[in-house]
Design a protein around this motif. Structure first.
Motif: not given
Length: 745
Positions: A546, A608, A610, A666, A668
């Motif tokens: 991440d 999140r 990924a 990744s 957010d």
């Protein structure tokens, strides 16, 4: 702390849709161009090429003429329409690509005569003008361009130089009579030459390992059939004996473990000699054809590597318990000697994988070259291991290598900044799983080589504990536990002892994938599917996966086997394996569950996502920077408030570079909508690759609650019954169905 481990979700064909891409360049003649003058210039240049190709020290029957062809600035050789018109349709074989607009090509004797006539009067044809108008010049491939820059100094200071000569496939290498004719002539020319080692390479070239007088370097490079002259890599397995902690002569295996049911790792090394009953974890000793015994018989390095791979980190604890618990069984492949040349290893390892790939999908090669890789091309051995991964659907694990820069510096930042700390061959291979070393506290080991890799690729892949040594040449250090060939528990350090841990985990994950995801696949070669899924899972679920941008010191980090194999209530992972053809654009759908909307908070990230896409293309080392034959491009889309797809790719193509076989990013989110989000995949290939050729890929997508509320998003996805493995039915694009057979092994 794991929260009720859950199986990963699997994306079936029902959650994909496909469209066809349109890419086509139709060449046209230049406007207001003096093609008559250009024809005269090209004609003179081509006749010079013919004249130079006839000056040779050697006789090779039916050899083709090699020369350099330069297109106009801005014209790309790799544009498919241009490639077909200039090369394929003109009977030219591209032997190597030197840059965007420059290539080394070859042509048969009869075609050379035809081209000479065509170039002289090409202006009479619109079709031919669309070709030759864009060829800036034609020239011989000069000796200076073939000789690696590192050899120029060696040639002036050494009586003899140790080289690899890369020979173009301008005749049939399989014709042993013709090959031997060339080798005999080379031997006559250089009578002090030891036996010449040769190996056919996957990019249709031949590597010849030679030792010649420095004065002969330019003369040899002037030969038409020579494409490159490079320094030879030698591979060593580093080991530093620290002390002996106790005899293991009476060591026993844990009776609760059925060794024959454990995953298998093939260890390519100098032999394995484990103490007591521990040798039972060695499935058998593999011999090359005509190999009567171990090449070195040492079992010095291989025993330590194997003990770490089989039994893991806590050997001292297992010894005190009176029983050792193996995680894997191994095949002993004792082909390594004290110093091994790349050309020799290519032949041996290719035979090993050919013989063993049906029963073993994970190969560990814990050796490295003594110098860092170069950005000119992927190393010879790195490229050949890549080709074996592609051809046989296996995984190769190699260390990143060790350096000694810790003896020169007082800070790790200085060590890492030194170009001498870069990874070494064969870890520069793009499909290889390269493994660095960390200390028990998780810091990069002072001796561990770092990335990035060739063409700024994501290297290293993983890191595992391999000990640590103090900076500035001080005494002391942190060491790992291994067994030596004399049957003692001892301590050592190095990436040779971090990579075995990765190999064992990779074999375990491959076995898991084979019995879960791959079992419900349409694809015939499920070992291949499981191997590629395992590698992608190890990367995607690594401890640093991440972290953005990519960490070139410790890569995707260290892996926890439970995290790799399981999703959590608040962190769900989707997986998909498939193949793509050129012009095939595939959109993969995955669910961001509605329950996540309950934790949205303005300005505070709570979601999140990924994404990891690993693909496995063929490659051509001789093409230098244009190494990979293809790659899968990605584009990421969320859902907006109106239910429409919205592109959410990371800025500046971070984690999504062109012509790399790993895309990873990744992101957010604080403002988002639930629903079906999308990842679009498109396969781009070199024009030499047929449209029907396929590329293997693995997609991994994780959806995670990062708000701290421990939202159970997994259950909502599970309740849809779209992605559950136990109910998985694969529907291919022709509408055929395959249902898992409970008795299918």
């Amino acid at each position: 702390m794991m929260k009720k481990n859950k199986p990963h979700f699997q994306i079936s064909d029902q959650d994909t849709f496909e469209r066809r891409a349109k890419h086509r360049l139709i060449p046209k003649p230049k406007e207001n161009f003096n093609y008559e003058e250009h024809s005269d210039n090209l004609g003179r240049e081509f006749h010079a090429v013919i004249a130079s190709s006839n000056k040779s020290m050697f006789t090779i029957p039916n050899a083709e003429t090699i020369f350099k062809l330069q297109l106009d600035e801005g014209e790309k050789i790799e544009q498919r329409g241009r490639y077909e018109a200039i090369f394929t349709d003109q009977g030219l074989t591209v032997r190597a690509i030197l840059g965007e607009s420059e290539a080394i090509v070859s042509s048969t004797e009869s075609n050379v005569r035809r081209l000479a006539r065509q170039i002289n009067d090409y202006g009479k044809s619109e079709r031919e003008r669309a070709v030759w108008d864009y060829v800036q010049n034609i020239s011989p491939f000069s000796p200076a361009e073939k000789i690696d820059t590192s050899l120029a100094n060696a040639a002036s200071s050494s009586k003899n130089i140790d080289i690899n000569v890369i020979i173009a496939g301008v005749w049939d290498f399989h014709n042993q009579e013709q090959l031997q004719m060339l080798l005999d002539q080379l031997k006559d020319k250089f009578p002090e030459q030891p036996e010449i080692e040769t190996a056919e390479l996957s990019d249709d070239t031949l590597s010849a390992h030679m030792i010649i007088p420095s004065s002969a370097l330019a003369e040899l490079a002037n030969e038409n059939f020579v494409l490159a002259i490079e320094p030879n890599d030698y591979f060593v397995g580093e080991a530093t004996l620290v002390d002996k902690a106790g005899s293991l002569a009476n060591a026993k295996l844990n009776d609760d473990i059925d060794i024959e049911k454990l995953p298998t790792v093939a260890i390519i090394d100098d032999g394995i000699k484990l103490p007591g009953d521990l040798q039972a974890a060695v499935k058998y000793v593999y011999r090359l054809p005509n190999q009567l015994e171990e090449i070195s018989g040492e079992a010095n390095h291989g025993t330590r590597v194997a003990s770490r791979c089989i039994f893991g980190e806590d050997l001292e604890k297992q010894a005190k318990l009176g029983a050792f618990t193996p995680k894997v069984q191994v095949i002993d492949v004792p082909i390594m000697s004290e110093r091994n040349s790349a050309t020799d290893l290519v032949k041996k390892i290719r035979q090993v994988v050919k013989d063993l790939h049906d029963e073993c999908a994970t190969f560990l090669f814990a050796y490295n070259a003594e110098v860092p890789f170069t950005q000119k091309s992927v190393s010879l051995l790195g490229a050949e291991l890549d080709s074996l991964i592609y051809e046989y659907g296996v995984n190769f694990v190699t260390p990143t290598g060790n350096h000694k820069l810790r003896n020169r510096y007082q800070s790790m930042s200085d060590v890492i900044s030194d170009s001498g700390a870069r990874i070494s061959a064969p870890a520069d291979g793009l499909l290889i799983t390269s493994v660095g070393s960390i200390s028990q506290s998780g810091d990069l080991s002072t001796f561990s080589r770092v990335g990035t890799g060739f063409n700024e690729s994501m290297k290293p892949g993983l890191v595992y504990p391999g000990g640590n040594l103090p900076l500035n040449n001080e005494n002391g250090g942190e060491f790992v536990q291994v067994t030596d060939r004399e049957g003692f528990l001892t301590r050592d350090s190095g990436t040779s002892f971090s990579s075995p841990l990765a190999a064992a985990d990779l074999a375990i994950v491959q076995a898991y994938c084979l019995n879960t995801f791959a079992k419900a696949q349409l694809y015939k070669d499920r070992n291949r599917t499981a191997s590629f899924e395992a590698k992608a899972l190890m990367y995607h679920r690594g401890s640093e996966a991440d972290t953005m941008p990519f960490n070139s010191q410790i890569g995707f980090g260290e892996t926890n086997i439970e995290r790799v194999l399981s999703s959590d209530n608040d962190n769900a992972t989707y997986i998909r394996y498939g193949t793509l053809k050129r012009k095939q654009v595939l959109t993969v759908k995955f669910l961001v569950p509605k329950v996540l909307e309950s934790i949205r908070k303005r300005g505070v990230a709570s979601l999140r996502v990924a994404v990891t896409v690993v693909d496995f293309p063929s490659a051509r080392r001789i093409n230098g920077k244009d190494y990979l034959d293809g790659y899968v491009d990605t584009s990421f889309h969320s859902v907006n408030s109106k239910g429409n797809a919205q592109t959410r790719n990371p800025s500046a193509k971070q984690g999504r570079q062109k012509w790399t076989n790993i895309h990873h990013f990744s992101e957010d989110f604080n403002a988002y909508q639930s629903g079906d989000w999308e990842l679009t995949l498109e396969y781009y290939s070199r024009p030499s690759i047929p449209d029907d050729d396929e590329i293997d890929y693995v997609v991994l997508i994780s959806v995670e609650d990062i708000s701290g509320n421990n939202v159970d998003l997994y259950s909502e996805i599970e309740a849809t019954n779209r992605f559950n493995i136990e109910n998985f039915i694969a529907v291919n694009h022709e509408g055929k169905l395959y249902e898992e057979d409970e008795n299918d092994e």
